[in-house]
Design an enzyme around this catalytic site. Structure first.
Site, PDB file in Angstrom:
ATOM      1  N   LEU A   1       0.851  -1.199   0.000  1.00  0.00           N
ATOM      2  CA  LEU A   1       0.000   0.000   0.000  1.00  0.00           C
ATOM      3  C   LEU A   1       0.886   1.249   0.000  1.00  0.00           C
ATOM      4  O   LEU A   1       2.082   1.162   0.251  1.00  0.00           O
ATOM      5  CB  LEU A   1      -0.916  -0.043   1.223  1.00  0.00           C
TER       6      LEU A   1
ATOM      7  N   CYS B   1       4.130   6.784  -4.115  1.00  0.00           N
ATOM      8  CA  CYS B   1       4.895   7.655  -3.206  1.00  0.00           C
ATOM      9  C   CYS B   1       6.129   6.958  -2.641  1.00  0.00           C
ATOM     10  O   CYS B   1       7.251   7.415  -2.828  1.00  0.00           O
ATOM     11  CB  CYS B   1       3.989   8.187  -2.100  1.00  0.00           C
TER      12      CYS B   1
ATOM     13  N   CYS C   1       7.489  10.335  -4.356  1.00  0.00           N
ATOM     14  CA  CYS C   1       7.871  11.322  -3.333  1.00  0.00           C
ATOM     15  C   CYS C   1       9.076  10.884  -2.508  1.00  0.00           C
ATOM     16  O   CYS C   1       9.951  11.702  -2.212  1.00  0.00           O
ATOM     17  CB  CYS C   1       6.728  11.607  -2.369  1.00  0.00           C
TER      18      CYS C   1
ATOM     19  N   HIS D   1       7.332   0.295   2.380  1.00  0.00           N
ATOM     20  CA  HIS D   1       6.252  -0.589   1.921  1.00  0.00           C
ATOM     21  C   HIS D   1       5.740  -1.452   3.072  1.00  0.00           C
ATOM     22  O   HIS D   1       4.531  -1.587   3.288  1.00  0.00           O
ATOM     23  CB  HIS D   1       6.783  -1.542   0.848  1.00  0.00           C
TER      24      HIS D   1
ATOM     25  N   PHE E   1      13.276  31.381  18.535  1.00  0.00           N
ATOM     26  CA  PHE E   1      14.477  32.007  17.990  1.00  0.00           C
ATOM     27  C   PHE E   1      15.592  30.985  17.968  1.00  0.00           C
ATOM     28  O   PHE E   1      15.801  30.308  18.950  1.00  0.00           O
ATOM     29  CB  PHE E   1      14.848  33.197  18.864  1.00  0.00           C
TER      30      PHE E   1
HETATM   31  C1  COM Z   1       3.136   7.755   1.933  1.00  0.00           C
HETATM   32  C2  COM Z   1       2.095   6.869   1.416  1.00  0.00           C
HETATM   33  S1  COM Z   1       4.735   7.263   1.436  1.00  0.00           S
HETATM   34  S2  COM Z   1       0.660   7.086   2.307  1.00  0.00           S
HETATM   35  O1  COM Z   1       0.109   8.401   1.973  1.00  0.00           O
HETATM   36  O2  COM Z   1       0.951   7.054   3.750  1.00  0.00           O
HETATM   37  O3  COM Z   1      -0.270   6.043   1.965  1.00  0.00           O
END
Ligand code: COM
Length: 525
Positions: free
Chosen positions: A74, A78, A83, A133, A503
């Site tokens: 899942l 990304c 990403c 993953h 700061f």
């Molecule tokens: C981020 C994937 S790498 S998710 O948005 O957490 O499913």
């Protein structure tokens, strides 16, 4: 592989995922409840950021979602190709930049260019990506309690039926989150070895490029280009529009743009704007050897290279869903949705990179959640027309709200609070402020690299209408600034100047606003 009653830990998930990726005939991964022929509240087709967050939210609200994904994990592109490697490469670029600028100064060793390698960083990413993953699968199963079927391509039959792994799944709603893939223009020679994009870079690169021509002027082109260049790979960007003036980026302030693009040139990149790629030419070894480019003047030149990187945008994976469902799709391939993520077909939603707007994480996750909440009966809309934006060169660049020019079109009294200030004769290259890049090491040793920031204020209402920042560490502040300035009541310079700054923070809007807030008649700073 039925894992419903198993509880793989992260290492075990990692091994299952790696084995599945390595074997094209690997079996589907099932995490499904035992009841026969369940009716799901929604099948999320695609378990990327949008599908995963949408399904988790629906489950949390008491609904019954199912995620189906062709990958054995899942999180979608990304963590796999998009990403996560981008952030690894950008961080490496920033470190490489620092190592070069400070070579043999202070405690820095002599910079050894032979150890700066695109291929090494790609290999580093490939060796580590399994841990992200594994975590996505573990969290979704054990903590979020969401049912899923992975390593199985879904086929949409109709608006309540999906098949995958030889089974049929029934749902009251479908949520389409199949993501997007890079698109390449029609230029001869793009099939040559050595022409890659952000997907094939991590999957296929097997040599160390010495020179790179980037086709396109997108965010991806700038970000990957800055990384390639920082490794010592001589990089040229060929773009039709001036960088950061592409349609896909809005609210880019011209001074910020100059600081960023000039900075890329200062680091040795060649940026050819107003140019059209004509063809990609091969060499004796069969790999790409040059790119023929038509310049703004009409002249054609050959740019020698051993690597072409495509930064020409992405298109949703929409064909099967459109053919099966008849949903309305724009020419760009984006699915038409309303603010509830509903498509033109009742009960069918589209999310993430499938729909218009920026292909960014916040939109993916929030659009998935919007679909889930709508399905669960909430009255909720998601407007993604305004958002904080960012990109990386070797700088981190962040912006939100209006540019100075946009503000001047809307308001008669625009006040600019900026660092370094624009004061004639100030000799700003020697001003170590805003000391935003890195930060103090640059401020004291390389003041001219110390970043840039600008706050745009409507002098009449005293409201902040835009903020622009080049330099490390501003992203966190900008996600809150975005919320504050886009509230109906907005954020005034007085309220900003009364916040408690930590700061030294990388962006100085609080302290700069405080220096001016006492005056009833605001002036530039
Ligand atoms: C981020 C994937 S790498 S998710 O948005 O957490 O499913």
């Amino acid at each position: 592989m039925d894992l419903r009653d198993e509880h793989p830990n992260l290492g075990e998930w990692n091994r299952i995922i790696e084995a599945s990726l390595a074997d094209p005939d690997s079996e589907p991964i099932l995490n499904l409840d035992r009841d026969t022929d369940p009716l799901y509240d929604a099948v999320f087709v695609g378990g990327g950021a949008g599908g995963r967050f949408g399904a988790a939210y629906m489950k949390a609200m008491g609904g019954r979602p199912l995620i189906i994904d062709a990958w054995p994990f899942l999180g979608g592109s990304c963590p796999h190709q998009a990403c996560v490697p981008h952030h690894l490469f950008s961080e490496a670029a920033e470190e490489l930049d620092r190592m070069r600028w400070f070579s043999e100064e202070l405690f820095f060793p002599k910079f050894d260019p032979s150890r700066a390698s695109i291929l090494d960083l790609v290999k580093l990413f490939l060796a580590g990506r399994g841990s992200a993953h594994a975590f996505m699968n573990w969290q979704t199963k054990e903590q979020l309690d969401v049912e899923f079927l992975l390593n199985a391509r879904a086929t949409i039959v109709d608006r309540t039926t999906v098949t995958a792994a030889g089974r049929t799944f029934r749902a009251k709603n479908l949520v389409l989150g199949m993501g997007a893939r890079p698109v390449w223009p029609d230029i001869p020679g793009l099939d040559l070895p050595g022409v890659l994009d952000w997907v094939s870079l991590v999957e296929e690169l097997d040599y160390e490029p010495q020179r790179c021509v980037i086709i396109g002027g997108s965010k991806v082109a700038m970000e990957y280009g800055a990384f390639f260049n920082a490794t010592g790979c001589q990089t040229t960007i060929v773009s039709r529009s001036p960088l950061m003036r592409t349609r896909s980026l809005h609210h880019v302030d011209e001074d910020l743009r100059h600081y960023v693009v000039d900075g890329m040139r200062k680091r040795g990149m060649t940026i050819i704007e107003g140019a059209h790629p004509v063809r990609v030419n091969g060499g004796r070894d069969g790999r790409v050897a040059s790119v023929t480019v038509r310049l703004e003047t009409g002249e054609e030149v050959d740019l020698a290279t051993d690597f072409v990187f495509m930064g020409t945008g992405e298109r949703p994976t929409v064909d099967q869903a459109r053919d099966a469902l008849g949903i309305d799709v724009l020419d760009t391939g984006r699915v038409v949705v309303n603010k509830r993520m509903q498509t033109s077909v009742p009960g069918v939603y589209a999310i993430g990179d499938m729909i218009d707007g920026p292909m960014e994480m916040f939109k993916a996750r929030k659009s998935g959640v919007t679909a889930a909440r709508t399905i669960m009966g909430e009255d909720i809309e998601f407007d993604y027309s305004e958002y904080p934006d960012f990109l990386h060169t070797t700088y981190e660049v962040t912006w939100v709200g209006l540019s100075e020019a946009e503000a001047r079109e809307q308001f008669s009294d625009v006040v600019i609070i900026q660092m370094p200030p624009t004061v004639k004769g100030l000799d700003t290259p020697n001003l170590p402020l805003p000391c935003a890049e890195g930060t103090m090491l640059y401020a004291f040793s390389k003041p001219e690299l110390s970043g840039f920031q600008k706050l745009v204020v409507d002098g009449d209402s005293r409201r902040v209408v835009g903020a622009h920042h080049v330099g490390y560490g501003a992203k966190d502040a900008f996600q809150y600034l975005d919320h504050l300035i886009h509230r109906p009541e907005g954020l005034t310079v007085d309220q900003l100047g009364w916040m408690n700054e930590l700061f030294l923070n990388p962006e100085h809007f609080v302290q700069l606003s405080r220096l001016r807030a006492g005056s009833s008649d605001l002036r530039d700073l």
